[in-house]
Write an enzyme that holds these catalytic residues in place. Structure first.
Site, PDB file in Angstrom:
ATOM      1  N   CYS A 100       7.097   6.096  -8.683  1.00 40.85           N
ATOM      2  CA  CYS A 100       8.082   5.681  -7.681  1.00 40.85           C
ATOM      3  C   CYS A 100       7.454   5.271  -6.353  1.00 40.85           C
ATOM      4  O   CYS A 100       8.163   4.863  -5.430  1.00 40.85           O
ATOM      5  CB  CYS A 100       9.107   6.792  -7.467  1.00 40.85           C
ATOM      6  N   HIS A 131      18.469   4.992  -7.800  1.00 44.75           N
ATOM      7  CA  HIS A 131      17.017   5.124  -7.692  1.00 44.75           C
ATOM      8  C   HIS A 131      16.372   4.077  -8.578  1.00 44.75           C
ATOM      9  O   HIS A 131      16.432   4.160  -9.813  1.00 44.75           O
ATOM     10  CB  HIS A 131      16.604   6.532  -8.128  1.00 44.75           C
ATOM     11  N   HIS A 179      12.638   8.899   1.010  1.00 45.58           N
ATOM     12  CA  HIS A 179      12.685   8.666  -0.432  1.00 45.58           C
ATOM     13  C   HIS A 179      14.033   9.161  -0.971  1.00 45.58           C
ATOM     14  O   HIS A 179      14.696   8.473  -1.733  1.00 45.58           O
ATOM     15  CB  HIS A 179      11.513   9.387  -1.105  1.00 45.58           C
TER      16      HIS A 179
END
Length: 381
Positions: A146, A314, A280
């Protein structure tokens, strides 16, 4: 030191088919997340789909690369332009289809059934982007979970700083809505059942989303020569690894803190210089707890914080690239984007719950990936 600026952005997300549409929907407090069942063998789940069905990686890449070039006033061929486009899943969807064919039809499939499988190797999406713009220079295809989006931008910035090129197309693309990805995250207990609620006391986990963001990076000198608009400057970045666990962050956030300190030092900034942090904020128990602790440890109370994953879902490897795009739009419009889905905060942070006007000069964008990948990037007007 060579000054590096962003002169073009291409973006597509569950919020919209363009940068402007996604930004307008984001600050209006809209969400692209909905309940979907793209695969009949799996139960319905909240997902950030761009269309009615899961997107295809190559199509998303072509869209955002073309948009970024147009936005920056560039026209191919661009032989000397570097290409740094990453993805954490890459062509996994294609490989799952192939695996299913083999499983259902037996192992004696004719070679013709495999098509040109070389085109689905992980790095081939970046190669395809290079072909799209007729670039014959450096091509890189980072895969750092990620943290991939920020990693890609950082690598492109390093290429320009070291004089290996004056321009680069950089970012990340993710089309991760596949049966295996959904089943895997579900097996881990990481998927939300109703929606994404970053930093909320009752957060359920992450919501998978599709998306892509690609940037035109160039030296400030070249941008001035070309007389083009500039979204912002890349001041510096920090990249570290926990060396701790395959999918859990190091509990005390030591390596994440090191990445942020590294980023601030390279950028010539102190923690008090940061006006906004694009977190995040995955809405998982462990990430939000660690990230909140790190922000509270490093930054003065009152720094504005938000995560846009409550709006886009996400997008895994592309999430940092989307975060950088939204951070640059925040700088351009002097508007802080909201942390959609937050009802009852668990942490003592100044979380932006509705878009608000604010004087923003320097922002920090954070990404934390599986395997302990930590990435931070500082941007300025």
């Amino acid at each position: 030191m060579v000054k590096i600026v962003v002169t073009g952005i291409g973006l597509v997300s569950a919020l919209g088919g363009s940068l402007e549409d996604s930004w307008q929907n984001l600050i209006a407090g809209k969400s692209g997340i909905g309940l979907h069942q793209p695969f009949p063998e799996l139960t319905p789940l909240p997902l950030g789909l761009i269309g009615e069905q899961p997107s295809e990686l190559t199509m998303l890449t072509r869209m955002v690369v073309a948009s970024a070039l147009q936005d920056s006033g560039l026209v191919s061929p661009l032989p000397d332009c570097a290409v740094v486009i990453g993805s954490s899943r890459s062509f996994q969807a294609s490989w799952e289809i192939l695996a299913r064919q083999i499983y259902e039809d037996g192992t004696n499939l004719p070679l013709s059934c495999f098509g040109n499988w070389l085109n689905t190797l992980p790095h081939m999406n970046a190669i395809a982007a290079a072909r799209q713009i007729d670039a014959s220079g450096i091509v890189l295809a980072p895969m750092t979970a990620c943290a991939t989006g920020i990693w890609s931008i950082a690598q492109a910035a390093m290429l320009i700083q070291t004089g290996q090129c004056q321009q680069a197309i950089a970012g990340a693309v993710e089309a991760p809505i596949t049966p295996l990805t959904l089943a895997g995250f579900q097996q881990m207990g990481a998927l939300a059942k109703t929606g994404a609620y970053p930093f909320d006391l009752h957060r359920e986990g992450l919501v998978l989303g599709e998306g892509a963001a690609v940037f035109v990076l160039e030296s400030a000198e070249l941008a001035k020569q070309r007389q083009v608009k500039v979204y912002g400057e890349i001041l510096g970045f920090g990249l570290t690894n926990d060396a701790y666990h395959s999918n859990s962050p190091e509990p005390k956030g030591k390596s994440a803190i090191a990445a942020i300190k590294q980023c601030l030092e390279r950028s010539g900034l102190s923690p008090g210089d940061i006006d906004y942090i694009h977190a995040h904020g995955t809405a998982t128990q462990l990430n939000d707890r660690m990230e909140s602790m790190v922000i509270q440890h490093l930054f003065p109370q009152g720094v504005a914080v938000s995560s846009t994953k409550g709006s886009t879902g996400h997008t895994l490897g592309a999430s940092g690239a989307l975060g950088v795009a939204f951070s640059l739009m925040a700088l351009k419009h002097q508007i802080l984007p909201p942390c959609l889905g937050l009802q009852q905060p668990e942490f003592d942070l100044d979380i932006v719950t509705a878009a608000r006007l604010s004087k923003i000069r320097q922002v920090l964008c954070l990404s934390f990936g599986f395997g302990g990948q930590n990435a931070a990037i500082a941007l300025a007007r």
